[in-house]
Motif scaffolding. Structure first.
Motif, PDB file in Angstrom:
ATOM      1  N   GLN B  72       0.834  -1.211   0.000  1.00 40.93           N
ATOM      2  CA  GLN B  72       0.000   0.000   0.000  1.00 40.93           C
ATOM      3  C   GLN B  72       0.863   1.253   0.000  1.00 40.93           C
ATOM      4  OE1 GLN B  72      -2.345  -0.867   3.455  1.00 40.93           O
ATOM      5  NE2 GLN B  72      -4.015  -1.806   2.275  1.00 40.93           N
ATOM      6  N   MET B  73       1.938   1.210   0.784  1.00 38.47           N
ATOM      7  CA  MET B  73       2.849   2.350   0.830  1.00 38.47           C
ATOM      8  C   MET B  73       3.431   2.626  -0.562  1.00 38.47           C
ATOM      9  SD  MET B  73       6.402   2.553   2.966  1.00 38.47           S
ATOM     10  CE  MET B  73       7.344   1.771   1.640  1.00 38.47           C
ATOM     11  N   ILE B  74       3.856   1.541  -1.233  1.00 38.94           N
ATOM     12  CA  ILE B  74       4.437   1.694  -2.571  1.00 38.94           C
ATOM     13  C   ILE B  74       3.399   2.248  -3.539  1.00 38.94           C
ATOM     14  CG2 ILE B  74       5.329   0.402  -4.570  1.00 38.94           C
ATOM     15  CD1 ILE B  74       6.610  -1.553  -2.502  1.00 38.94           C
ATOM     16  N   ASP B  75       2.179   1.684  -3.480  1.00 34.28           N
ATOM     17  CA  ASP B  75       1.153   2.063  -4.453  1.00 34.28           C
ATOM     18  C   ASP B  75       0.641   3.480  -4.205  1.00 34.28           C
ATOM     19  OD1 ASP B  75       1.538  -0.420  -5.503  1.00 34.28           O
ATOM     20  OD2 ASP B  75      -0.218  -1.321  -4.557  1.00 34.28           O
ATOM     21  N   ALA B  76       0.819   3.982  -2.982  1.00 29.27           N
ATOM     22  CA  ALA B  76       0.344   5.329  -2.664  1.00 29.27           C
ATOM     23  C   ALA B  76       1.311   6.410  -3.138  1.00 29.27           C
ATOM     24  CB  ALA B  76       0.130   5.450  -1.153  1.00 29.27           C
ATOM     25  N   ALA B  77       2.524   6.025  -3.526  1.00 28.11           N
ATOM     26  CA  ALA B  77       3.508   7.032  -3.952  1.00 28.11           C
ATOM     27  C   ALA B  77       3.051   7.687  -5.246  1.00 28.11           C
ATOM     28  CB  ALA B  77       4.870   6.369  -4.134  1.00 28.11           C
ATOM     29  N   PRO B  78       3.242   9.000  -5.379  1.00 24.22           N
ATOM     30  CA  PRO B  78       2.829   9.679  -6.609  1.00 24.22           C
ATOM     31  C   PRO B  78       3.634   9.160  -7.798  1.00 24.22           C
ATOM     32  CG  PRO B  78       4.132  11.157  -5.210  1.00 24.22           C
ATOM     33  CD  PRO B  78       3.898   9.903  -4.427  1.00 24.22           C
ATOM     34  N   PRO B  79       3.063   9.220  -9.007  1.00 22.17           N
ATOM     35  CA  PRO B  79       3.777   8.738 -10.191  1.00 22.17           C
ATOM     36  C   PRO B  79       5.081   9.514 -10.350  1.00 22.17           C
ATOM     37  CG  PRO B  79       1.526   9.440 -10.750  1.00 22.17           C
ATOM     38  CD  PRO B  79       1.785   9.857  -9.345  1.00 22.17           C
ATOM     39  N   ALA B  80       6.109   8.812 -10.799  1.00 18.03           N
ATOM     40  CA  ALA B  80       7.414   9.470 -10.964  1.00 18.03           C
ATOM     41  C   ALA B  80       8.172   8.755 -12.059  1.00 18.03           C
ATOM     42  CB  ALA B  80       8.193   9.417  -9.656  1.00 18.03           C
ATOM     43  N   ALA B  81       9.175   9.425 -12.615  1.00 18.38           N
ATOM     44  CA  ALA B  81      10.053   8.781 -13.591  1.00 18.38           C
ATOM     45  C   ALA B  81      10.759   7.613 -12.891  1.00 18.38           C
ATOM     46  CB  ALA B  81      11.067   9.798 -14.097  1.00 18.38           C
TER      47      ALA B  81
END
Lengths: 196, 196
Positions: B72-81
């Protein structure tokens, strides 16, 4: 009950450390108790606590031998160019852990937060990292070879630590030797690019 | 003695897993015993063994939640390069361990050699590694992104595992975040050189 053996002070200390290592090898860090140790050398827990401030201090002495063996293994390797030396170190570290899994685990298990480490202990670790830094310094005199050696050790440690508890296969089907060598290759590549 | 609570089957299972996590957080893996767990939920060890085949199975359920929280922590991160995403993953993994040190240790401690892992457990680990492989695959479509993701995880794991037991300072004065980011940088550099 076995008849108590009679030791002089240094003999008893040595016998305790040897028995501690044997207990560790046979039963893991949890087996290393003052009671078991006293029984193994035919003395009392009180005598052990006269000679060692606590059971951590006994484990530190067991680890001293492990560090010394690691250093001897490294120093016994034939001379090689830096790249081959670093690959040989990675292979040797994996081999050492596989051959002496429980003794290796003794370096990292046991009491944590409350543990303090004597100066000789941290010096032995320093000297081991310096043995990784030496071939790196031959390749990269400008950068801090010591910092890169720490990073290389830690990337190999991740592989070896999971292999030691037989959980590497939860993460990968790659074998520990190839993984450790890949970590070396990435570090060499990093140094190579930096030199340009 | 507290009056026993009455639970239905699923409620009791959930209560046991929650109590197990609390015991783990408060006393480390060694505190997670059937007796302590039975006391915490107002039942008997026998009832616990009716619901779970052994204490490993309880720890696996605690770890299931840990894996889910990591995902969940990983999936909550904003999109990034890809580069920023991998650096954020490394930072997040270090942060997670620092915030929940004992729960994180529960993933790697507990019974070793005799432990077997259910299919759902290894799948959850697979899915976590795939989350590292995704940004790598954007950078390196030719190579096996999955193999590189495993290697990157392991190099960060070495840092995080020593930091979790408060022994990173035996090896280095560098902090865990910089070390984890350096491991990412070396992997990115490796991929970059390979692409040329």
């Amino acid at each position: 009950m076995a008849r108590p053996r009679h030791y002089d002070h240094d003999e008893l200390r040595t016998a305790i450390i040897e028995a501690a290592r044997k207990l560790l090898e046979e039963g893991g860090p949890a087996a290393l108790t003052a009671r078991a140790l006293a029984k193994a050398v035919g003395t009392t827990p009180g005598t052990i606590y006269n000679l060692f401030s606590n059971m951590n201090a006994v484990l530190h002495e067991v680890n001293r031998r492990t560090f010394t063996e690691l250093a001897q293994m490294i120093d016994a390797a034939p001379p090689a160019a830096p790249r081959d030396r670093l690959l040989a170190l990675a292979d040797g570290y994996v081999d050492f852990m596989l051959a002496r899994r429980v003794v290796w685990r003794g370096l990292f298990e046991g009491p944590h937060q409350t543990d303090t480490f004597p100066g000789w202990y941290t010096s032995l670790i320093d000297e081991l990292i310096d043995r990784i830094a030496a071939p790196i310094a031959q390749l990269q005199p400008r950068a801090s070879a010591r910092l890169l050696a720490e990073e290389l050790f830690l990337s190999v440690h991740g592989v070896v630590a999971l292999a030691a508890i037989e959980r590497l296969d939860l993460v990968t089907t790659q074998d520990p030797h190839s993984l450790a060598r890949s970590a070396v290759e990435r570090m060499l590549n990093w140094i190579e690019v930096d030199r340009r």
